[in-house]
Design a protein around this motif. Structure first.
Motif, PDB file in Angstrom:
ATOM      1  N   LEU A   1      -3.289   3.370   8.489  1.00  0.00           N
ATOM      2  CA  LEU A   1      -3.490   4.384   7.454  1.00  0.00           C
ATOM      3  C   LEU A   1      -4.391   5.511   7.957  1.00  0.00           C
ATOM      4  O   LEU A   1      -4.158   6.691   7.672  1.00  0.00           O
ATOM      5  N   LYS A   2      -5.417   5.134   8.715  1.00  0.00           N
ATOM      6  CA  LYS A   2      -6.312   6.149   9.285  1.00  0.00           C
ATOM      7  C   LYS A   2      -5.532   7.082  10.199  1.00  0.00           C
ATOM      8  O   LYS A   2      -5.716   8.303  10.162  1.00  0.00           O
ATOM      9  N   LYS A   3      -4.646   6.514  11.018  1.00  0.00           N
ATOM     10  CA  LYS A   3      -3.829   7.336  11.911  1.00  0.00           C
ATOM     11  C   LYS A   3      -2.868   8.226  11.130  1.00  0.00           C
ATOM     12  O   LYS A   3      -2.533   9.329  11.569  1.00  0.00           O
ATOM     13  N   LEU A   4      -2.401   7.734   9.990  1.00  0.00           N
ATOM     14  CA  LEU A   4      -1.461   8.495   9.171  1.00  0.00           C
ATOM     15  C   LEU A   4      -2.160   9.493   8.252  1.00  0.00           C
ATOM     16  O   LEU A   4      -1.493  10.270   7.549  1.00  0.00           O
ATOM     17  N   GLY A   5      -3.487   9.434   8.214  1.00  0.00           N
ATOM     18  CA  GLY A   5      -4.222  10.341   7.348  1.00  0.00           C
ATOM     19  C   GLY A   5      -4.097  10.010   5.879  1.00  0.00           C
ATOM     20  O   GLY A   5      -4.156  10.907   5.026  1.00  0.00           O
TER      21      GLY A   5
ATOM     22  N   ALA B   1      -5.422   3.813   1.039  1.00  0.00           N
ATOM     23  CA  ALA B   1      -4.906   2.921  -0.001  1.00  0.00           C
ATOM     24  C   ALA B   1      -5.607   1.585   0.178  1.00  0.00           C
ATOM     25  O   ALA B   1      -5.819   1.127   1.315  1.00  0.00           O
ATOM     26  N   ALA B   2      -5.966   0.968  -0.909  1.00  0.00           N
ATOM     27  CA  ALA B   2      -6.712  -0.291  -0.846  1.00  0.00           C
ATOM     28  C   ALA B   2      -5.779  -1.469  -0.607  1.00  0.00           C
ATOM     29  O   ALA B   2      -4.648  -1.503  -1.111  1.00  0.00           O
ATOM     30  N   CYS B   3      -6.273  -2.424   0.165  1.00  0.00           N
ATOM     31  CA  CYS B   3      -5.515  -3.659   0.396  1.00  0.00           C
ATOM     32  C   CYS B   3      -5.411  -4.457  -0.895  1.00  0.00           C
ATOM     33  O   CYS B   3      -6.376  -4.550  -1.665  1.00  0.00           O
ATOM     34  N   GLU B   4      -4.241  -5.066  -1.138  1.00  0.00           N
ATOM     35  CA  GLU B   4      -4.030  -5.847  -2.352  1.00  0.00           C
ATOM     36  C   GLU B   4      -3.538  -7.268  -2.074  1.00  0.00           C
ATOM     37  O   GLU B   4      -3.297  -8.034  -3.010  1.00  0.00           O
TER      38      GLU B   4
ATOM     39  N   ARG C   1       0.815  -1.219   0.000  1.00  0.00           N
ATOM     40  CA  ARG C   1       0.000   0.000   0.000  1.00  0.00           C
ATOM     41  C   ARG C   1       0.851   1.272   0.000  1.00  0.00           C
ATOM     42  O   ARG C   1       0.326   2.381   0.136  1.00  0.00           O
ATOM     43  N   GLY C   2       2.165   1.106  -0.121  1.00  0.00           N
ATOM     44  CA  GLY C   2       3.026   2.264  -0.282  1.00  0.00           C
ATOM     45  C   GLY C   2       3.595   2.856   0.986  1.00  0.00           C
ATOM     46  O   GLY C   2       4.220   3.920   0.943  1.00  0.00           O
ATOM     47  N   LEU C   3       3.441   2.178   2.137  1.00  0.00           N
ATOM     48  CA  LEU C   3       4.012   2.685   3.372  1.00  0.00           C
ATOM     49  C   LEU C   3       5.476   2.288   3.490  1.00  0.00           C
ATOM     50  O   LEU C   3       5.891   1.240   2.976  1.00  0.00           O
ATOM     51  N   LYS C   4       6.250   3.105   4.184  1.00  0.00           N
ATOM     52  CA  LYS C   4       7.645   2.775   4.484  1.00  0.00           C
ATOM     53  C   LYS C   4       7.649   1.976   5.775  1.00  0.00           C
ATOM     54  O   LYS C   4       7.244   2.460   6.828  1.00  0.00           O
ATOM     55  N   VAL C   5       8.117   0.721   5.680  1.00  0.00           N
ATOM     56  CA  VAL C   5       7.909  -0.255   6.751  1.00  0.00           C
ATOM     57  C   VAL C   5       9.240  -0.783   7.274  1.00  0.00           C
ATOM     58  O   VAL C   5      10.160  -1.071   6.497  1.00  0.00           O
ATOM     59  N   ALA C   6       9.311  -0.935   8.608  1.00  0.00           N
ATOM     60  CA  ALA C   6      10.413  -1.645   9.253  1.00  0.00           C
ATOM     61  C   ALA C   6       9.831  -2.816  10.037  1.00  0.00           C
ATOM     62  O   ALA C   6       8.852  -2.648  10.764  1.00  0.00           O
TER      63      ALA C   6
ATOM     64  N   SER D   1      -4.480 -14.733   9.415  1.00  0.00           N
ATOM     65  CA  SER D   1      -3.442 -13.723   9.648  1.00  0.00           C
ATOM     66  C   SER D   1      -3.432 -12.638   8.583  1.00  0.00           C
ATOM     67  O   SER D   1      -3.171 -11.463   8.882  1.00  0.00           O
ATOM     68  N   ARG D   2      -3.709 -12.996   7.348  1.00  0.00           N
ATOM     69  CA  ARG D   2      -3.710 -11.989   6.282  1.00  0.00           C
ATOM     70  C   ARG D   2      -4.806 -10.956   6.522  1.00  0.00           C
ATOM     71  O   ARG D   2      -4.593  -9.744   6.371  1.00  0.00           O
ATOM     72  N   HIS D   3      -5.985 -11.439   6.904  1.00  0.00           N
ATOM     73  CA  HIS D   3      -7.102 -10.518   7.140  1.00  0.00           C
ATOM     74  C   HIS D   3      -6.870  -9.669   8.385  1.00  0.00           C
ATOM     75  O   HIS D   3      -7.221  -8.492   8.415  1.00  0.00           O
ATOM     76  N   LEU D   4      -6.269 -10.260   9.412  1.00  0.00           N
ATOM     77  CA  LEU D   4      -5.908  -9.482  10.596  1.00  0.00           C
ATOM     78  C   LEU D   4      -4.958  -8.353  10.213  1.00  0.00           C
ATOM     79  O   LEU D   4      -5.123  -7.206  10.658  1.00  0.00           O
ATOM     80  N   ALA D   5      -3.975  -8.666   9.387  1.00  0.00           N
ATOM     81  CA  ALA D   5      -3.031  -7.646   8.934  1.00  0.00           C
ATOM     82  C   ALA D   5      -3.740  -6.542   8.149  1.00  0.00           C
ATOM     83  O   ALA D   5      -3.411  -5.352   8.289  1.00  0.00           O
ATOM     84  N   GLU D   6      -4.721  -6.913   7.343  1.00  0.00           N
ATOM     85  CA  GLU D   6      -5.484  -5.924   6.582  1.00  0.00           C
ATOM     86  C   GLU D   6      -6.159  -4.924   7.518  1.00  0.00           C
ATOM     87  O   GLU D   6      -6.134  -3.705   7.289  1.00  0.00           O
TER      88      GLU D   6
END
Length: 559
Positions: free
Chosen positions: A408-412, A415-418, A34-39, A396-401
């Motif tokens: 994303l809501k917190k970040l304002g 983006a759709a889940c893929e 979804r385009g987030l920068k992730v660690a 687990s996949r749906h939990l992650a979604e």
């Protein structure tokens, strides 16, 4: 994948994920897509605990119908189909035999109604492109046919059996790793042996505190780093409440840790799995897996430190009593157990209080497997922290979604889940059977069973693994050989794991990058050959080399 905590400490992330099991891995994969920068940070090796200690099943949870958890069953059945689609080399149909007894709750009428509902809830189970993955509806078979399939069944009041379908994973630890590799391919950074020791907090402009990162201990060097993130996700599985306690000494959510052990035997079940009920210890599964049989699992509350989990001789002896009660004709003995392993289920603790106000005894067997996404900012004034608690491998996949939706809501951002329609790293293969046949023709210099094993573990990335043999001059012949005559694992898989999959210890390769040790001790030649290849890659001296072998071999022993 490259491990670089120093570079990670100099990067600002949208999302920092604590925990490298399947929940953290799925969250990283989803967020990166979804385009987030992730660690992603894991204190041990990726998938080292609950994720690899499962029954290898991707299933709807038939018994949850008894508890009326229709929503959980429906969610699980939908996710089962999604995993078949996005990980076709890893998730496969599996027929289950469910014996029926008498004409009551365990009889064919009640069982038939339950299975009809199960099939109804999985109405979309055959929305698949690979016909080999499609799951038939349930059917009833006679007592005679049931005994032909499993002669060891209890015969008293046996009225026949039902056959229904679920799925199993070839290697859950590899599927978890592929989610992480997919995340890295889309820009995420990941590090194993990176233990989060605390949270970085600051005063919130609203109320309470704001979590803005984590402190991390590099378990390889002893160095400490700070990793900054706008949102932190606690996906620490059985350690989730301990992780919460780093920022709040009295965390708002408690866990029940359920210990489940499995034993592996010779093939005793053929191509069918069995769901068996024992009067002594609930239900257990008998599952065909890689030419052997997995029997599991137990379900007991574990009150000790999750780092101290292990299988004892008493665990095995007690479980064999349960198995032999449920299948008296087996008469399994300790010498029939070729291997064993344990896992901890992290269950959300919803234990009610007694009339006196004291907590009731914890019950892991009947506790719900439903997950919870907990927003600490909304309920505890700890902004920027999300905990993903409980759940099942299958969901687990749906939990992650749901976690990424909240992040994303917190970040304002939006983006759709893929992940429901994107193949995992290695999953771009189409029909599995045809892909294996094409791969065997493409690599005629390798034995067909070696190629099939490479596809099982690496899917469409088989070419990348084999290319490792050509990365340095003079290695090709050695790296394309089996580690030992009895295994289909080749040297290239070991070297590839070190160079490209962040394998840092021998146990990482033996138990989590290949299937070398997951059926039991593969033999001294295979272990030493894998260790020798890793020594050359990582520069181990004689002391480290001996220590790696000793620590790996010790994991085949009871505690």
């Amino acid at each position: 994948m490259k491990r670089d905590l120093k570079a990670m400490s100099a990067t600002d992330y949208d999302l920092v994920i604590v925990g490298g099991g399947i929940t953290g891995a799925s969250t990283a994969w989803d967020a990166a897509l979804r385009g987030l920068k992730v660690a992603l940070l894991e204190k041990d090796d990726f998938a080292h605990a609950t994720t690899s200690g499962s029954s290898k099943l991707v299933h709807g949870g038939l018994r949850y119908l008894v508890n009326g958890e229709f929503r959980l069953v429906r969610e699980s059945l939908r996710e089962r189909r999604i995993w078949e689609n996005v990980a076709p080399h890893m998730v496969h149909p599996l027929p289950f035999v469910l014996p029926t007894y008498g004409w009551g709750m365990s009889g064919p009428i009640i069982m038939g109604i339950g299975l009809a509902l199960y099939d109804l809830l999985s109405f979309d189970r055959n929305w698949l492109s690979d016909d080999d993955k499609k799951l038939p509806g349930f059917k009833r078979i006679s007592k005679g046919k049931a005994l032909d399939i499993m002669p060891a069944l209890k015969r008293e009041n046996l009225t026949g059996a039902m056959i229904y379908y679920d799925c199993q994973m070839h290697a859950p630890e590899r599927l978890c790793l592929e989610c992480i590799e997919g995340a890295v391919e889309y820009g995420a950074d990941a590090a194993n042996y990176a233990e989060v020791t605390g949270f970085v907090t600051e005063a919130s402009m609203k109320r309470g505190v704001k979590v803005s990162g984590v402190t991390v201990l590099d378990k390889l060097t002893g160095d400490t780093h700070t990793i900054k993130g706008r949102v932190v996700v606690n996906a620490a599985g059985p350690w989730a409440d301990k992780t919460m306690a780093m920022v709040d000494e009295t965390p708002a959510r408690r866990l029940i840790r359920s210990k489940g052990i499995h034993i592996i035997t010779r093939d005793i079940s053929g191509s069918n799995a069995l769901a068996i009920k024992s009067e002594l210890g609930g239900h257990f599964f008998v599952i065909p897996w890689r030419g052997h049989t997995i029997i599991g699992t137990t379900d007991t509350v574990f009150e000790e430190d999750p780092d101290d989990l292990g299988v004892t001789e008493r665990d095995i002896a007690n479980f064999l009593i349960v198995v032999n009660d449920g299948l008296p004709g087996l008469n399994l003995k300790r010498e029939d157990v070729l291997h064993f392993y344990a896992g901890l289920r992290p269950l959300v603790d919803t234990t009610p209080k007694t009339a006196e106000g004291e907590p009731a005894p914890k019950d892991s067997y009947n506790a719900s497997r439903a997950a919870e996404v907990f927003d600490h900012g909304a309920e505890e004034a700890i902004d920027g922290l999300i905990s993903a608690i409980g759940g099942k491998w299958t969901t687990s996949r749906h939990l992650a979604e749901q976690v990424v939706d909240l992040a994303l809501k917190k970040l304002g951002r939006t983006a759709a889940c893929e992940t429901h329609c994107t193949p995992v790293y290695g999953g771009e293969i189409g029909r599995l059977k045809s892909y294996i046949e094409r791969a065997q023709k493409k690599y005629p210099h390798l034995a067909p069973e070696i190629v099939a094993n490479l596809v099982d573990y690496h899917g469409s990335r088989i070419g990348e693994v084999l290319a490792t043999a050509d990365e340095r001059q003079g290695e090709r012949e050695e790296l394309l050989r089996r580690l030992a005559p009895e295994t289909n694992v080749i040297g290239a898989q070991v070297v590839h794991a070190v160079r490209h999959e962040m394998a840092l210890h021998l146990a990482d390769v033996v138990f989590r990058r290949t299937g070398l040790g997951t059926l039991g001790h593969p033999g001294v030649p295979a272990i030493t050959q894998a260790a020798e290849l890793m020594r050359r890659e990582l520069g181990w001296d004689e002391t480290q080399y001996a220590r790696e072998i000793a620590e790996t071999v010790r994991q085949f022993d009871t505690v």
